[in-house]
Scaffold this active site. Structure first.
Site, PDB file in Angstrom:
ATOM      1  N   GLY A   2       2.940  -2.356   8.671  1.00 29.61           N
ATOM      2  CA  GLY A   2       4.269  -1.974   8.214  1.00 29.61           C
ATOM      3  C   GLY A   2       4.208  -1.589   6.756  1.00 29.61           C
ATOM      4  O   GLY A   2       3.793  -2.383   5.925  1.00 29.61           O
ATOM      5  N   HIS A   3       4.527  -0.360   6.462  1.00 24.48           N
ATOM      6  CA  HIS A   3       4.581   0.086   5.075  1.00 24.48           C
ATOM      7  C   HIS A   3       6.046   0.329   4.725  1.00 24.48           C
ATOM      8  O   HIS A   3       6.745   0.980   5.485  1.00 24.48           O
ATOM      9  CB  HIS A   3       3.881   1.431   4.885  1.00 24.48           C
ATOM     10  CG  HIS A   3       2.401   1.376   5.082  1.00 24.48           C
ATOM     11  ND1 HIS A   3       1.614   0.440   4.482  1.00 24.48           N
ATOM     12  CD2 HIS A   3       1.577   2.178   5.783  1.00 24.48           C
ATOM     13  CE1 HIS A   3       0.355   0.664   4.821  1.00 24.48           C
ATOM     14  NE2 HIS A   3       0.307   1.704   5.617  1.00 24.48           N
ATOM     15  N   LYS A  29       0.819  -1.222   0.000  1.00 22.10           N
ATOM     16  CA  LYS A  29       0.000   0.000   0.000  1.00 22.10           C
ATOM     17  C   LYS A  29       0.848   1.265   0.000  1.00 22.10           C
ATOM     18  O   LYS A  29       0.447   2.278  -0.569  1.00 22.10           O
ATOM     19  CB  LYS A  29      -0.926   0.010   1.231  1.00 22.10           C
ATOM     20  CG  LYS A  29      -2.026  -1.031   1.122  1.00 22.10           C
ATOM     21  CD  LYS A  29      -2.927  -1.025   2.324  1.00 22.10           C
ATOM     22  CE  LYS A  29      -2.369  -1.753   3.506  1.00 22.10           C
ATOM     23  NZ  LYS A  29      -2.355  -3.202   3.461  1.00 22.10           N
TER      24      LYS A  29
HETATM   25  P1  IMP Z   1      -2.631  -8.346  15.477  1.00 22.94           P
HETATM   26  O1  IMP Z   1      -3.112  -7.323  14.510  1.00 22.94           O
HETATM   27  O2  IMP Z   1      -1.254  -8.056  16.008  1.00 22.94           O
HETATM   28  O3  IMP Z   1      -3.630  -8.609  16.561  1.00 22.94           O
HETATM   29  O4  IMP Z   1      -2.481  -9.752  14.686  1.00 22.94           O
HETATM   30  C1  IMP Z   1      -3.622 -10.442  14.193  1.00 22.94           C
HETATM   31  C2  IMP Z   1      -3.319 -11.067  12.828  1.00 22.94           C
HETATM   32  O5  IMP Z   1      -3.180 -10.041  11.855  1.00 22.94           O
HETATM   33  C3  IMP Z   1      -2.027 -11.878  12.780  1.00 22.94           C
HETATM   34  O6  IMP Z   1      -2.215 -12.969  11.883  1.00 22.94           O
HETATM   35  C4  IMP Z   1      -1.016 -10.904  12.185  1.00 22.94           C
HETATM   36  O7  IMP Z   1       0.039 -11.572  11.531  1.00 22.94           O
HETATM   37  C5  IMP Z   1      -1.926 -10.177  11.195  1.00 22.94           C
HETATM   38  N1  IMP Z   1      -1.436  -8.828  10.890  1.00 22.94           N
HETATM   39  C6  IMP Z   1      -1.497  -7.726  11.662  1.00 22.94           C
HETATM   40  N2  IMP Z   1      -0.976  -6.670  11.029  1.00 22.94           N
HETATM   41  C7  IMP Z   1      -0.592  -7.107   9.827  1.00 22.94           C
HETATM   42  C8  IMP Z   1      -0.010  -6.457   8.688  1.00 22.94           C
HETATM   43  O8  IMP Z   1       0.257  -5.247   8.648  1.00 22.94           O
HETATM   44  N3  IMP Z   1       0.236  -7.259   7.621  1.00 22.94           N
HETATM   45  C9  IMP Z   1      -0.073  -8.563   7.608  1.00 22.94           C
HETATM   46  N4  IMP Z   1      -0.604  -9.211   8.634  1.00 22.94           N
HETATM   47  C10 IMP Z   1      -0.875  -8.483   9.727  1.00 22.94           C
END
Ligand code: IMP
Length: 427
Positions: free
Chosen positions: A40-41, A16
């Protein structure tokens, strides 16, 4: 004037940052509307690479006002270190606006995120461990601490005390962990307050006025459609709404302001963390995609799971978000393949599904039905127009477009700022 939304069409990490960057010149405000520093961008400008987690990508363009909307959960320590990191590289965050209604990630949220994952064992979600889920949980339970509380030390102390009274019981009695010290947290957050005060604003009002004045507002989602709390692969999702509906709630902009909903779609699929992923490749082909595409998490450094393009997912993202345009990223990664499989439907217990199965159980058992398309051997990283792409790459893009049900208006052919083929304007 328009507000446009950028939304991930898969499981996040679609690239993005590159799309925001492409629109940069036309945009006056860039708003993060959900998530936190789980995102993370990566933005590459010249020979400089920037990894942003909480700050909107607009921070890199001096003429853009970056906004952290009310739908975001903010870890103030992380935010300030990100601001300091950019300052050290000559980029000022002075223009940054932070919604007074955004919620704060507190130390107990981070502690609980880690400990609950550990208790789930094999059933863990694979969260980023940044306290995202617990912070949103408290928001919904109406016991969160908000950015505006930083402006009133008395209220801040009271809210932290109320939260810790309960959370310390949970940490010590349920999870056998050490409790969190109220005074230490208060001191830490009062110090953050001093630095963040100048940035706190009624951002919904600011954005509304900006739109009335004819400014262009870009709403930037973190994560992706399949990680949406309502529309994703629950429970293996994040705790917010990255989909376009969530953009309005998370930025404080009404839906009738949105004119463009731009989906970011990777030319193949990746996912981090646990949960179903029908086209996942666990063989050397998956390793090849990971290495060639550099598929390692910006936030956690974890290996991303990799697989072929899934048209069922893309169609779903088109429908849920009302995608008006797609930005197809990382097409160059597929150069050199003889044939490229694309998942067109699933099979579940002998039955064909053209849409995502209704139940979690069926989705976990879905196996992809593939069609194969001829690859291309040419290097496409210097393509400037659609016609510069080899015929098979053009055909692959057209196929994805047809299967996804929305026009592909821009194509990423390399990580650099200028490595984008624009088919039609995204504004
Ligand atoms: P949380 O957002 O840390 O609660 O994680 C929940 C799920 O979302 C996990 O499977 C993470 O790996 C996934 N996740 C959270 N942020 C990202 C992102 O920016 N990119 C890809 N996966 C994400």
């Amino acid at each position: 004037m328009p507000a446009a939304v950028l939304v991930g069409a898969q499981w996040g990490d679609e690239g993005k940052g590159k799309a925001t960057d492409l629109l940069g010149g036309d945009v006056d405000y860039v708003v993060r509307y959900q998530g936190g520093n789980n995102a993370g961008h990566t933005v590459v400008i010249g020979d400089q690479k920037y990894a942003l987690h909480l700050l909107p990508t607009g921070i890199l363009s001096p003429e853009v006002v970056p906004v952290i909307g009310n739908g975001v959960v903010i870890d103030p320590g992380v935010l300030l270190s990100e601001i300091d990191g950019l300052a050290a590289r000559g980029i000022s965050a002075e223009r940054l606006l932070i919604s007074s209604n955004a919620h704060l990630i507190m130390p107990h949220h981070k502690a609980l995120d880690k400990v609950t994952e550990r208790y789930l064992g094999k059933a863990k979600i694979g969260t980023t461990g940044r306290g995202i889920g617990p912070a949103y949980g408290d928001k919904i339970a109406r016991m969160g601490v908000r950015v505006q509380d930083l402006l009133d030390p008395g209220i801040l102390a009271k809210k932290i005390e109320v939260a810790l009274t309960e959370k310390n019981q949970v940490l010590t009695k349920v999870y056998n962990r050490r409790g969190i010290d109220l005074e230490a947290v208060l001191e830490e957050y009062l110090a953050y307050a001093e630095r963040l005060k100048p940035h706190i604003a009624d951002t919904s009002l600011v954005l509304s006025k900006a739109l009335d004045e004819g400014k262009f507002v870009l709403l930037e989602g973190g994560q992706g459609t399949l990680l949406d709390i309502d529309h994703g692969t629950y429970p293996f999702v994040t705790s917010s709404s990255p989909t376009s509906g969530g953009a309005c709630a998370g930025a404080g902009i009404p839906p009738n302001r949105l004119t463009k909903i731009i989906g970011i779609l990777k030319a193949y699929t990746t996912r981090v963390g646990s949960g179903p992923f029908p086209t996942e490749l666990t063989d050397e082909m998956g390793d090849w995609l990971r290495q060639t595409g550099g598929e390692y998490g910006v936030t956690t450094g974890r290996n991303r799971r990799c697989g072929w393009f899934d048209a069922v997912i893309a169609r779903y993202a088109t429908r849920i978000n009302g995608i008006t345009d797609y930005f197809l990223t990382k097409l160059d990664v597929l150069s050199g393949l003889e044939r490229i499989p694309v998942c067109v439907a699933y099979e579940v217990d002998g039955v064909r599904h053209d849409e995502i199965p209704m139940t979690q159980t069926d989705f976990h058992h879905a196996t992809p039905i593939y069609e194969e398309f001829p690859g291309w051997q040419e290097d496409i990283t210097s393509a400037k127009s659609f016609d510069d792409l080899p015929p098979n790459a053009q055909a692959y893009v057209r196929t994805l477009e047809e299967m996804s049900g929305a026009p592909i208006s821009a194509i990423g052919v390399g990580p650099g700022r200028d490595q984008t083929v624009v088919v039609r304007s995204l504004v």
